[in-house]
Design an enzyme around this catalytic site. Structure first.
Site, PDB file in Angstrom:
ATOM      1  N   ASP A  24       0.894  -1.159   0.000  1.00 15.51           N
ATOM      2  CA  ASP A  24       0.000   0.000   0.000  1.00 15.51           C
ATOM      3  C   ASP A  24       0.935   1.214   0.000  1.00 15.51           C
ATOM      4  O   ASP A  24       1.682   1.435   0.970  1.00 15.51           O
ATOM      5  CB  ASP A  24      -0.882  -0.027   1.257  1.00 15.51           C
ATOM      6  CG  ASP A  24      -1.835   1.154   1.258  1.00 15.51           C
ATOM      7  OD1 ASP A  24      -1.511   2.184   0.628  1.00 15.51           O
ATOM      8  OD2 ASP A  24      -2.895   1.046   1.881  1.00 15.51           O
TER       9      ASP A  24
ATOM     10  N   HIS B 276       5.157  16.530 -24.985  1.00 15.07           N
ATOM     11  CA  HIS B 276       5.759  15.936 -26.185  1.00 15.07           C
ATOM     12  C   HIS B 276       6.083  16.972 -27.272  1.00 15.07           C
ATOM     13  O   HIS B 276       7.192  17.003 -27.800  1.00 15.07           O
ATOM     14  CB  HIS B 276       4.828  14.875 -26.776  1.00 15.07           C
ATOM     15  CG  HIS B 276       4.383  13.834 -25.784  1.00 15.07           C
ATOM     16  ND1 HIS B 276       5.221  13.321 -24.822  1.00 15.07           N
ATOM     17  CD2 HIS B 276       3.194  13.201 -25.610  1.00 15.07           C
ATOM     18  CE1 HIS B 276       4.565  12.414 -24.103  1.00 15.07           C
ATOM     19  NE2 HIS B 276       3.328  12.331 -24.553  1.00 15.07           N
TER      20      HIS B 276
HETATM   21  C1  BG6 Z   1       0.560  10.050 -23.995  1.00 18.76           C
HETATM   22  C2  BG6 Z   1      -0.774  10.736 -23.908  1.00 18.76           C
HETATM   23  O1  BG6 Z   1       1.530  10.773 -23.290  1.00 18.76           O
HETATM   24  O2  BG6 Z   1       0.950   9.947 -25.359  1.00 18.76           O
HETATM   25  C3  BG6 Z   1      -1.812   9.990 -24.715  1.00 18.76           C
HETATM   26  O3  BG6 Z   1      -1.189  10.801 -22.555  1.00 18.76           O
HETATM   27  C4  BG6 Z   1      -1.323   9.776 -26.134  1.00 18.76           C
HETATM   28  O4  BG6 Z   1      -3.047  10.684 -24.719  1.00 18.76           O
HETATM   29  C5  BG6 Z   1       0.073   9.184 -26.151  1.00 18.76           C
HETATM   30  O5  BG6 Z   1      -2.241   8.904 -26.783  1.00 18.76           O
HETATM   31  C6  BG6 Z   1       0.628   9.145 -27.563  1.00 18.76           C
HETATM   32  O6  BG6 Z   1       1.844   8.441 -27.576  1.00 18.76           O
HETATM   33  P1  BG6 Z   1       2.373   7.752 -28.901  1.00 18.76           P
HETATM   34  O7  BG6 Z   1       3.725   7.231 -28.542  1.00 18.76           O
HETATM   35  O8  BG6 Z   1       1.405   6.661 -29.234  1.00 18.76           O
HETATM   36  O9  BG6 Z   1       2.389   8.823 -29.948  1.00 18.76           O
END
Ligand code: BG6
Length: 488
Positions: free
Chosen positions: A91, A236
């Site tokens: 936990d 990203h």
């Molecule tokens: C994640 C997001 O960080 O990246 C998601 O939370 C998204 O919403 C994903 O779908 C996309 O990652 P990739 O590697 O599939 O482009």
């Protein structure tokens, strides 16, 4: 040449969650299969779910069978992997459970604590690890989202920093583990051809598109609190922008790279006032078609709130206030339920200064460097050449000089981003992880945008599932005399 990681105890908090089962265990398995894990490395699956260890280990194996291609799941590799794997019921908020955990871990060796849990419990996990004397030999790996704005991200980071110095904190942005993203560094800094042209004298604009075909996939509750700006742009896309825009670092050390990225973040022009309307478009998908199949709109998805005004799409124009990028817009665009899964960066070079070819070919004559992350990984430079043939005269065509990684290195499997990232943590290398100040500057930039939306009562514009977003996202770029590359 990749070396085998040092022996460690890899303690995965949140081991029965979606991320762990779909991504992290398969990635650990691939590392083991490639013989990159030290023979003494142990893997502890930590979760608070009730049930016996055999049941949970069975679940992990079931998911490996689902997420690792069958031909790669060799029985000997699987047996070795299972021998390393232990399930420990913990936990995360209960200090006593960490006493048992510390006993299981033993007295020596590096511990890697991977937090695949909500960020709200990161502080408690750190504190409990410290209480049982584990913090000093532990590297803490933090999954996103780290907070939902600058203030909450500071709260999380500060709670972690009480027990872990920055050089033992690894913040994940899985885009940094993608092969082509790392290739950006090689492309830019190992080829003088590009770096000499990499500025406002030669580049007219940059596009970054991260489009997903999927919708919300059962994550409505989480996603609705975040929205596409927080979920994708803040991390990203901003990271991709930094890697394209940063100055050459003095060396490849983590801090040299991160210092340069921070300079870019500090130079991002805040999007406020009139620019909130001209430089940003928020969208939300409505019912439409995906691969010929009717799909519901965001507000009709399972567990949705039909009045939500959360965005599932953002397009924006970012400007960087420095000598290198003055006057070069970076157009960022990301959305759910778009026509295809596509992540690509397009660097548009300026046209030659003096034009000598037929006037009707005028529009095609700029070079483009296209860096494709998904679905296939490739780098392609579009150059102008002459059409072949006696009848063609000096007729121009744009064609690719292309490096497609899966074709060019056919024998090599392209690893998943998490494989690379987990290996780097095991090797104690922070290059591909995000430093606290990077996250904070990025939040600061996004926060003012979100505040602007709130103040102006902005509501997302509808776009049909299966389309490239609201019409105004096209207007955003055509207003500057440009268009999104390759939209069909
Ligand atoms: C994640 C997001 O960080 O990246 C998601 O939370 C998204 O919403 C994903 O779908 C996309 O990652 P990739 O590697 O599939 O482009």
């Amino acid at each position: 040449m990749i070396s085998i990681s040092e022996p460690c105890t890899f303690a995965l908090f949140g081991a029965m969650g979606d991320l762990a089962l779909r991504k992290l265990f398969p990635a650990l398995f691939q590392l083991d299969r490639a013989e990159l894990l030290h023979e003494n490395t142990r893997l502890l699956a930590l979760a608070r779910e009730a049930g016996d260890a055999a049941y949970h280990l069975g679940q992990i194996e079931e998911h490996l069978r689902e997420f690792v291609p069958a031909e790669q799941l060799e029985e000997t590799a699987l047996a070795r992997f299972k021998a390393r794997l232990e399930y420990v019921h913990v936990d995360f908020l209960k200090a006593d459970d960490y006493v048992t955990l510390a006993e299981r871990i033993g007295d020596s060796g590096t511990v890697i604590a991977y937090f695949a849990t909500p960020a709200a419990v990161y502080g408690a996990i750190c504190e409990n690890l410290a209480k049982v004397g584990l913090a000093d030999r532990t590297r803490a790996v933090l999954e996103k989202p780290i907070g939902h704005d600058l203030e909450s991200s500071r709260t999380v980071n500060d709670a972690v920093a009480r027990y872990f110095p920055e050089n033992r904190v690894y913040r994940i942005d899985h885009y940094l583990g993608k092969e082509t993203v790392q290739n950006l560094i090689a492309l830019r800094f190992a080829n003088s051809l590009f770096e000499t042209q990499w500025n406002q004298n030669y580049i007219s604009h940059v596009e970054i598109t991260v489009a997903e075909k999927v919708g919300i996939e059962g994550r409505w509750g989480y996603f609705d609190k975040a929205g596409q700006l927080r979920d994708m742009i803040q991390n990203h896309l901003v990271q991709l922008l930094c890697l394209i825009a940063m100055d050459p670092p003095a060396d490849l050390s983590a801090d040299a790279i991160r210092d340069e990225k921070v300079k870019v973040l500090k130079a991002l022009q805040p999007i406020t006032g009139e620019a909130l309307h001209t430089h940003v478009v928020r969208g939300q998908y409505i019912a439409g078609y995906s691969e010929g199949r009717a799909v519901p709109g965001y507000l009709e998805e399972e567990n949705s709130n039909p009045h939500s005004d959360t965005e599932t799409f953002v397009a924006l124009r970012a400007d960087i206030r420095n000598w290198r990028w003055a006057g070069v817009p970076f157009y960022l665009r990301t959305g759910k339920r778009m026509p295809q899964k596509l992540s690509q960066i397009v660097i548009h070079f300026k046209e030659p200064p003096h034009y000598i070819f037929a006037p009707e070919q005028r529009m095609q004559i700029s070079n483009k460097l296209i860096i494709r992350l998904q679905p296939d990984e490739s780098i392609s430079l579009r150059v102008m050449t002459k059409e072949q043939g006696l009848d063609k005269g000096m007729q121009l065509r744009s064609g690719p000089l292309q490096l497609n990684f899966s074709d060019a290195y056919r024998s090599a499997r392209i690893p998943d981003a998490y494989e690379r990232l987990l290996l780097e943590v095991m090797q104690g290398n922070q290059n591909l992880f995000v430093r606290k100040d990077e996250i904070e500057y990025s939040w600061k930039w996004c926060d003012q945008l979100i505040a602007g939306w709130k103040r102006s009562g902005d509501v997302p514009k509808p776009y049909a599932a299966g389309s490239w977003g609201p019409m105004s996202s096209i207007a955003l770029i055509t207003r500057d005399g440009r268009s999104w590359y390759g939209d069909i």
